[in-house]
Design a protein around this motif. Structure first.
Motif, PDB file in Angstrom:
ATOM      1  N   TYR A 157     -15.968  34.707 -80.866  1.00 21.32           N
ATOM      2  CA  TYR A 157     -16.728  34.051 -79.801  1.00 21.32           C
ATOM      3  C   TYR A 157     -17.388  32.753 -80.253  1.00 21.32           C
ATOM      4  O   TYR A 157     -17.878  31.999 -79.408  1.00 21.32           O
ATOM      5  N   ALA A 170     -11.524  31.120 -71.961  1.00 16.73           N
ATOM      6  CA  ALA A 170     -12.005  32.203 -72.821  1.00 16.73           C
ATOM      7  C   ALA A 170     -13.526  32.146 -72.923  1.00 16.73           C
ATOM      8  O   ALA A 170     -14.117  31.062 -73.012  1.00 16.73           O
ATOM      9  N   PRO A 171     -14.182  33.290 -72.904  1.00 15.92           N
ATOM     10  CA  PRO A 171     -15.651  33.298 -73.050  1.00 15.92           C
ATOM     11  C   PRO A 171     -16.057  33.013 -74.491  1.00 15.92           C
ATOM     12  O   PRO A 171     -15.329  33.338 -75.443  1.00 15.92           O
ATOM     13  N   ASP A 172     -17.226  32.426 -74.636  1.00 21.03           N
ATOM     14  CA  ASP A 172     -17.761  32.135 -75.965  1.00 21.03           C
ATOM     15  C   ASP A 172     -19.247  32.419 -75.969  1.00 21.03           C
ATOM     16  O   ASP A 172     -19.873  32.553 -74.906  1.00 21.03           O
ATOM     17  N   LEU A 215     -13.259  44.060 -69.911  1.00 21.38           N
ATOM     18  CA  LEU A 215     -14.512  43.308 -69.969  1.00 21.38           C
ATOM     19  C   LEU A 215     -15.481  44.039 -70.912  1.00 21.38           C
ATOM     20  O   LEU A 215     -15.924  45.153 -70.626  1.00 21.38           O
ATOM     21  N   THR A 216     -15.813  43.419 -72.026  1.00 22.06           N
ATOM     22  CA  THR A 216     -16.687  44.029 -73.016  1.00 22.06           C
ATOM     23  C   THR A 216     -18.134  43.595 -72.796  1.00 22.06           C
ATOM     24  O   THR A 216     -18.425  42.710 -71.976  1.00 22.06           O
ATOM     25  N   ASP A 268     -18.558  40.006 -73.668  1.00 21.94           N
ATOM     26  CA  ASP A 268     -18.082  39.135 -72.585  1.00 21.94           C
ATOM     27  C   ASP A 268     -19.137  38.979 -71.488  1.00 21.94           C
ATOM     28  O   ASP A 268     -19.345  37.874 -70.966  1.00 21.94           O
ATOM     29  N   THR A 277     -14.046  34.037 -62.275  1.00 24.76           N
ATOM     30  CA  THR A 277     -13.843  34.606 -63.604  1.00 24.76           C
ATOM     31  C   THR A 277     -13.827  36.126 -63.569  1.00 24.76           C
ATOM     32  O   THR A 277     -12.921  36.770 -64.108  1.00 24.76           O
ATOM     33  N   LYS A 300     -11.149  39.821 -64.071  1.00 27.40           N
ATOM     34  CA  LYS A 300     -11.476  40.903 -65.004  1.00 27.40           C
ATOM     35  C   LYS A 300     -11.608  42.248 -64.300  1.00 27.40           C
ATOM     36  O   LYS A 300     -11.314  43.285 -64.894  1.00 27.40           O
TER      37      LYS A 300
END
Length: 330
Positions: free
Chosen positions: A128, A170-172, A233-234, A237, A282, A286
């Protein structure tokens, strides 16, 4: 003819020749003995043994004959000139103990790494934060202008999402973390311009933002569990997506400091709409995409619950953005 046998008178007393010879012998004998004794005692030289020593010192490396220096390691003993550390390392028992201690330390390190990775996934956190300057610029543009973006799919490589620097979708965690720190600093600046700054108030501002973020994450996880959504989806995230709202909050407060409440409401309103659209597009991929993959009808009851959940999460972002910033602008 016999003058040698007679001695001159001494104090009126006459001695015979034999008596005179004995007296001469007694007088000359100490001198001779002293000379002989001086010749018998050798002068000690440097490095030689003491002449009065009865036995040679065989413990010294400079001894002669059978007392000469032994070869290192002879008979299992360490050399006499070895340091205590070398003598300790030369002991096989100490070597075994050191090897056993090293193995224990390696096992302990492995155990600690496993436990840390169980609660804090360090390897996942590295993913991330794999960003660069170009990614940050594109992501910020996407947060402010999500209407122009078309492809929202996250790219994968062998069932693994690519690093954020290669995919803007991508999520960061870099942008949310920096945005949160910047938000706290801007809040302190706003309070200082109003003569209301205090460390306690600034700490309360930061803790309130963290508390609301934690409540959001827990509420979403509970909702996903109740709706029985099977998604990739964690928790990280969720933290990343929910942390993007701090970017719009910073813009609103800065514009409020520069242009007053009018600038604050204009910029914050734009950012609220932008984050709403961003979260819808987004999270839809997911949450709803998993339902389509499972064959759930689009108009089914479970699918509608997932849609409502997605819209609720997106609608909560503008409300929290206003709640955490409205008191900073006057």
């Amino acid at each position: 003819m016999h003058e040698q046998d007679e001695a001159p008178p001494l104090g009126g007393t006459h001695f015979s020749g034999e008596t005179v010879n004995k007296i001469k012998q007694l007088i000359c004998q100490p001198a001779l003995s002293s000379r002989s004794s001086k010749r018998r005692i050798p002068v000690s030289q440097p490095g030689m043994a003491d002449p009065h020593q009865l036995f040679d010192d065989t413990s010294s490396a400079q001894s002669r004959g059978y007392g000469a220096q032994r070869a290192p390691g002879g008979l299992g003993y360490a050399p006499a000139s070895a340091s205590p550390q070398e003598a300790f390392l030369a002991d096989p028992v100490s070597n075994m103990a050191m090897a056993y201690g090293s193995s224990l330390a390696a096992q302990g390190k492995e155990l600690v790494d496993k436990n840390i990775d169980r609660f804090i996934p360090v390897t996942k956190l590295k993913y991330y934060f794999a960003v660069d300057t170009m990614y940050v610029g594109k992501k910020l543009g996407l947060l402010f202008f999500p209407y122009l973006h078309q492809d929202w799919e996250v790219q994968y490589q062998q069932d693994t999402p690519v690093a954020p620097r290669f995919d803007v979708n991508a999520p960061d965690l870099y942008i949310p973390a920096m945005a949160f720190i910047t938000y706290v600093l801007v809040a302190g600046l706003a309070l200082g311009t109003q003569d209301r700054f205090s460390p306690d108030l600034l700490g309360l501002q930061a803790s309130s933002a963290l508390a609301w973020l934690t409540l959001e994450v827990l509420a979403i996880l509970l909702s996903l569990y109740l709706v029985t959504v099977n998604t990739d989806l964690t928790t990280i995230d969720l933290v990343a997506f929910l942390g993007y709202k701090y970017v719009g909050m910073i813009g609103g407060v800065l514009m409020g400091l520069l242009f007053g409440k009018i600038g604050y409401y204009l910029v914050l309103g734009w950012c609220c709409v932008s984050i709403f659209v961003f979260m819808i597009r987004t999270l839809r991929l997911k949450i709803l995409a998993e339902a389509a993959a499972e064959g759930v009808p689009v108009r089914g009851a479970r699918n509608q619950l997932r849609m409502y959940l997605t819209m609720a999460v997106a609608a909560a972002q503008p409300l929290l953005m206003y709640w955490l910033t409205f008191h900073l602008v006057r």
